[in-house]
Scaffold this motif. Structure first.
Motif, PDB file in Angstrom:
ATOM      1  N   THR A 100       0.832  -1.211   0.000  1.00 36.30           N
ATOM      2  CA  THR A 100       0.000   0.000   0.000  1.00 36.30           C
ATOM      3  C   THR A 100       0.871   1.267   0.000  1.00 36.30           C
ATOM      4  N   LYS A 101       2.136   1.103   0.376  1.00 31.87           N
ATOM      5  CA  LYS A 101       3.095   2.222   0.510  1.00 31.87           C
ATOM      6  C   LYS A 101       2.588   3.288   1.487  1.00 31.87           C
ATOM      7  N   ASP A 102       1.826   2.830   2.452  1.00 30.52           N
ATOM      8  CA  ASP A 102       1.232   3.726   3.445  1.00 30.52           C
ATOM      9  C   ASP A 102       1.904   3.489   4.801  1.00 30.52           C
ATOM     10  N   LEU A 105      -0.237   2.626   7.896  1.00 27.75           N
ATOM     11  CA  LEU A 105      -0.710   1.246   8.020  1.00 27.75           C
ATOM     12  C   LEU A 105       0.397   0.328   8.538  1.00 27.75           C
ATOM     13  N   LYS A 356      -8.631  -1.713   5.461  1.00 25.07           N
ATOM     14  CA  LYS A 356      -7.916  -0.543   4.912  1.00 25.07           C
ATOM     15  C   LYS A 356      -6.871  -0.982   3.892  1.00 25.07           C
ATOM     16  N   VAL A 357      -6.158  -2.064   4.215  1.00 26.12           N
ATOM     17  CA  VAL A 357      -5.118  -2.575   3.315  1.00 26.12           C
ATOM     18  C   VAL A 357      -5.742  -3.023   1.993  1.00 26.12           C
ATOM     19  N   GLU A 359      -8.560  -2.158   0.694  1.00 29.31           N
ATOM     20  CA  GLU A 359      -9.111  -0.999  -0.012  1.00 29.31           C
ATOM     21  C   GLU A 359      -8.007  -0.242  -0.749  1.00 29.31           C
ATOM     22  N   GLN A 360      -6.876  -0.059  -0.073  1.00 31.04           N
ATOM     23  CA  GLN A 360      -5.734   0.639  -0.685  1.00 31.04           C
ATOM     24  C   GLN A 360      -5.204  -0.134  -1.890  1.00 31.04           C
ATOM     25  N   ILE A 363      -7.454   0.377  -4.824  1.00 29.90           N
ATOM     26  CA  ILE A 363      -7.269   1.726  -5.406  1.00 29.90           C
ATOM     27  C   ILE A 363      -6.023   1.718  -6.306  1.00 29.90           C
ATOM     28  N   GLU A 364      -4.948   1.056  -5.808  1.00 25.98           N
ATOM     29  CA  GLU A 364      -3.704   0.988  -6.593  1.00 25.98           C
ATOM     30  C   GLU A 364      -3.930   0.272  -7.925  1.00 25.98           C
TER      31      GLU A 364
END
Length: 365
Positions: A100-102, A105, A356-357, A359-360, A363-364
């Motif tokens: 996710t590169k977040d 998280l 959340k993971v 979902e991210q 999106i990617e």
């Protein structure tokens, strides 16, 4: 430490695998009589969370008369390396979360794992994996690590490590000097890495180098032959890898821990006694032993004889025990009784993070 006998100092260097689900008289003997340094737990040791808490509290109670508290440890990475009982939901793998590169998280996942383990009475976690992914998810390393290059693994792995430290849980980064470059699994064979020293120094070792510079407390050394550094011994038993690289080149001052010497990478080539002797002389401070208790007792006695004969330097034992005690003090490791966490609450946090993971990732895509 001055009050410990030589045999007790040696035992402080050992992290032993709990052999059964019940605390037996033999387990009590290992803790009370021999003053073993730590315990390694697996899912096989309990069927549910209530049993896990009861087991850990019994271990702590058994060690309470000793002046040095017990390391209680396991591998809790998330994904396929999960040691928590079945009623606890599992976090996505490090690779999935890192994709996710977040950073938020990454930190959140580390915080959940740290809270979960600390409230369960665990004080040492063999994570994060700082190897670099070069093969598919199901590979020995695969999705257990934080990325396919040194930059991603350094950034996300160190964030995970630092969050764990912040929460008060000891992270042991692994598997130095890098298990990602081989297709083989050290659980079943002895992998050989044929890369040049320069390639390793500029790639596989970089996440470890960076983590050491950021204050890594414990490094687990892998059972892999690095041909360009030491053709004879695996990294975990090699002075050239541990002393010349970890200690001298990277100025590492924390705990050096072997991967489990029960793994076939070691057992296919060395006797129990030989492997432990090599591990100590190579510079490991703690040695993970998934052996039977009677074999461990024999090893303690044998290593003590080797020290008295001068075949193992006494200062290696002293230095290791000093480091072990200092680390236990730094992290306020204790044998206090634990109550455990609220399962419903932790499961909700895990579900929310996993959502959340996913979902991210969508999106990617």
């Amino acid at each position: 430490m001055k009050e410990l006998s030589l045999e007790e100092k040696i035992a402080q260097m050992f992290i032993i695998e709990l052999q059964e689900k019940e605390i037996t008289d033999k387990t009590i003997e290992m803790i009370k009589k021999y003053k073993i340094g730590g315990i390694l737990l697996f899912k096989k040791n309990y069927d549910n969370y209530e049993e896990m808490i009861s087991l850990i509290n019994k271990l702590k109670e058994a060690n309470r008369e000793n002046d040095i508290p017990l390391f209680i440890s396991l591998d809790q990475e998330g994904g396929r390396v999960n040691r928590m009982p079945k009623e606890i939901k599992n976090l996505k793998s490090a690779g999935k979360i890192a994709s996710t590169k977040d950073s938020k998280l990454i930190k959140e996942s580390s915080k959940i794992i740290s809270t979960m383990l600390l409230e369960t009475g665990i004080n040492l976690n063999y994570a994060p994996v700082l190897d670099i992914k070069r093969f598919k998810d199901g590979h020995a390393i695969g999705d257990r690590c934080f990325g396919a290059n040194k930059e991603e693994v350094s950034e996300y792995g160190i964030e995970f490590m630092k969050q764990m430290q912040k929460e008060g849980l000891i992270p042991a980064i692994k598997h130095f000097p890098g298990h990602g470059s081989t297709t083989q699994d050290s659980h079943f064979t002895l992998p050989i890495v044929k890369k040049s020293k320069e390639e390793l120094e500029q790639d596989d070792m970089i996440p470890f180098k960076n983590a050491i510079e950021e204050g890594a407390d414990a490094v687990m050394v892998g059972h892999i032959i690095i041909k360009e550094i030491d053709k004879k011994y695996p990294a975990s038993l090699s002075k050239d890898v541990i002393q010349k690289y970890l200690v001298d080149k990277y100025n590492y001052k924390g705990l050096v821990i072997t991967d489990d010497l029960r793994m076939l990478a070691i057992q296919l080539k060395y006797s129990h006694k030989k492997a432990v002797k090599l591990a100590i002389n190579a510079g490991n401070n703690m040695i993970m032993l998934g052996f039977k208790y009677k074999d461990i007792i024999n090893i303690i006695k044998n290593i003590a004889k080797e020290v008295r004969k001068g075949k193992i330097h006494a200062n290696k034992i002293e230095e290791s025990v000093d480091k072990i005690i200092a680390m236990k003090k730094k992290y306020n490791v204790n044998d206090n009784k634990v109550k455990g966490f609220n399962i419903e609450s932790i499961n909700k946090e895990i579900e929310e993070l996993n959502d959340k993971v996913l979902e991210q990732i969508k999106i990617e895509l």
